[in-house]
Scaffold this motif. Sequence first.
Motif, PDB file in Angstrom:
ATOM      1  N   GLU A 129       0.830  -1.212   0.000  1.00  0.00           N
ATOM      2  CA  GLU A 129       0.000   0.000   0.000  1.00  0.00           C
ATOM      3  C   GLU A 129       0.859   1.254   0.000  1.00  0.00           C
ATOM      4  O   GLU A 129       0.605   2.207  -0.748  1.00  0.00           O
ATOM      5  CB  GLU A 129      -0.925   0.004   1.221  1.00  0.00           C
ATOM      6  CG  GLU A 129      -2.079  -0.986   1.141  1.00  0.00           C
ATOM      7  CD  GLU A 129      -3.091  -0.734   2.259  1.00  0.00           C
ATOM      8  OE1 GLU A 129      -3.001   0.332   2.913  1.00  0.00           O
ATOM      9  OE2 GLU A 129      -3.978  -1.583   2.471  1.00  0.00           O
ATOM     10  N   GLN A 130       1.869   1.282   0.855  1.00  0.00           N
ATOM     11  CA  GLN A 130       2.708   2.471   0.955  1.00  0.00           C
ATOM     12  C   GLN A 130       3.519   2.699  -0.306  1.00  0.00           C
ATOM     13  O   GLN A 130       3.695   3.838  -0.749  1.00  0.00           O
ATOM     14  CB  GLN A 130       3.613   2.344   2.179  1.00  0.00           C
ATOM     15  CG  GLN A 130       2.855   2.390   3.492  1.00  0.00           C
ATOM     16  CD  GLN A 130       3.733   2.151   4.702  1.00  0.00           C
ATOM     17  OE1 GLN A 130       4.848   1.624   4.597  1.00  0.00           O
ATOM     18  NE2 GLN A 130       3.244   2.511   5.878  1.00  0.00           N
TER      19      GLN A 130
ATOM     20  N   ARG B  17       1.131   4.063  -2.844  1.00  0.00           N
ATOM     21  CA  ARG B  17       0.699   5.416  -2.503  1.00  0.00           C
ATOM     22  C   ARG B  17       1.749   6.455  -2.904  1.00  0.00           C
ATOM     23  O   ARG B  17       1.413   7.582  -3.289  1.00  0.00           O
ATOM     24  CB  ARG B  17       0.421   5.503  -0.999  1.00  0.00           C
ATOM     25  CG  ARG B  17      -0.308   6.775  -0.586  1.00  0.00           C
ATOM     26  CD  ARG B  17      -0.676   6.747   0.882  1.00  0.00           C
ATOM     27  NE  ARG B  17      -1.565   5.623   1.164  1.00  0.00           N
ATOM     28  CZ  ARG B  17      -1.308   4.671   2.051  1.00  0.00           C
ATOM     29  NH1 ARG B  17      -0.191   4.688   2.739  1.00  0.00           N
ATOM     30  NH2 ARG B  17      -2.174   3.701   2.248  1.00  0.00           N
TER      31      ARG B  17
ATOM     32  N   THR C  43      -7.395   1.972  -3.362  1.00  0.00           N
ATOM     33  CA  THR C  43      -7.016   0.814  -2.557  1.00  0.00           C
ATOM     34  C   THR C  43      -8.259   0.254  -1.881  1.00  0.00           C
ATOM     35  O   THR C  43      -8.937   0.965  -1.136  1.00  0.00           O
ATOM     36  CB  THR C  43      -5.971   1.191  -1.496  1.00  0.00           C
ATOM     37  OG1 THR C  43      -4.794   1.695  -2.157  1.00  0.00           O
ATOM     38  CG2 THR C  43      -5.592  -0.012  -0.648  1.00  0.00           C
TER      39      THR C  43
ATOM     40  N   GLN D 234      -6.329   8.250  -5.085  1.00  0.00           N
ATOM     41  CA  GLN D 234      -5.625   8.126  -3.804  1.00  0.00           C
ATOM     42  C   GLN D 234      -6.598   7.905  -2.643  1.00  0.00           C
ATOM     43  O   GLN D 234      -6.485   8.501  -1.583  1.00  0.00           O
ATOM     44  CB  GLN D 234      -4.743   9.360  -3.539  1.00  0.00           C
ATOM     45  CG  GLN D 234      -4.066   9.979  -4.737  1.00  0.00           C
ATOM     46  CD  GLN D 234      -3.408   8.982  -5.698  1.00  0.00           C
ATOM     47  OE1 GLN D 234      -2.921   7.943  -5.290  1.00  0.00           O
ATOM     48  NE2 GLN D 234      -3.402   9.301  -6.988  1.00  0.00           N
TER      49      GLN D 234
ATOM     50  N   VAL E  15      -8.751   5.153  -0.095  1.00  0.00           N
ATOM     51  CA  VAL E  15      -8.841   3.832   0.528  1.00  0.00           C
ATOM     52  C   VAL E  15     -10.296   3.560   0.864  1.00  0.00           C
ATOM     53  O   VAL E  15     -10.988   4.426   1.422  1.00  0.00           O
ATOM     54  CB  VAL E  15      -7.982   3.759   1.805  1.00  0.00           C
ATOM     55  CG1 VAL E  15      -8.196   2.430   2.517  1.00  0.00           C
ATOM     56  CG2 VAL E  15      -6.506   3.948   1.477  1.00  0.00           C
TER      57      VAL E  15
END
Length: 301
Positions: free
Chosen positions: A142-143, A146, A158, A212, A214
Amino acid sequence: MRSFGKSRILIIGCGDIGLRVAKQLSRSHHVFALTSQKERFPELRDHSATPILGNLDHLDSLWRLRGLGETVIHLAPPQNMGNRDSRTRNLLHILAQAPHSVGRLIYVSTTGVYGDHRGGYVSEVTPVNPQSERAKRRVDAEQTLRLWAPAHGVALTTLRVPGIYAENRLPIERIQSGTPALLPAEDAYSNHIHGDDLARIVCAAVYHGKPQRVINVCDGGETKMGDYFDVVADAFSLDRPPRMPAVDLQKLVSPMLWSFMRESRRVTNSRLSELKTPLRYPSVAAFLKTISKNPSDPQRD
């Protein structure tokens, strides 16, 4: 850039959910699907996807993906060891070789990134707190995504997903084997989403996903794991699993299974409405009412 008429979608990790997604999106898109197994080509073609041979563990096998998809749906899990997701890194390295070819990327992650909250509620703004290597690899993915997505002009959505169930993904064998569940007082909350609903949400994110962003993809139910097993057992006229205290059960089950059983959280889904796709199955119980109670019923085949 190659032109195929229809807009191009590339599915990475085309297992059960990927096949459901491919079947839906192929009506309006040209769908490509990465697989490391050539013997899966006929199955992928049966679901209207063009198979591409490659292995996320081997960077040199992925060059055919460069510039192939305008939208990328990343369903592949990380590798089995370590705290970093090398597969996602390999994928992004290849995608970066064709600047501006990818406009949208949908990553299907897990609610396991939240860790244990002792039955408390978590939302998309709850800080991640991974407690297993598996969850740490997901946080790393995820990071990495991102940071990568805005730097390459890619709209990233996400989707954090809990336990997936469907008619072919129910814990029937586990129940039949008599594997115990935790005592109610010690049991953990679990969260669920039907495979068809997940596939529909993934498809909806292609059109409605905010950049961007979640989103938790779950039915919002508040069911403890043992109760989930009980309702499935009842639906199929099976004996309910016996209950045991945690100190005893931990000695009987695998470390991976125990990692699922020890983490308790109630995942909220308020952002799900952004994708404009109501769930067909708002609970496991609602789904079970739609299928036969007899697992040997020939009508189920």
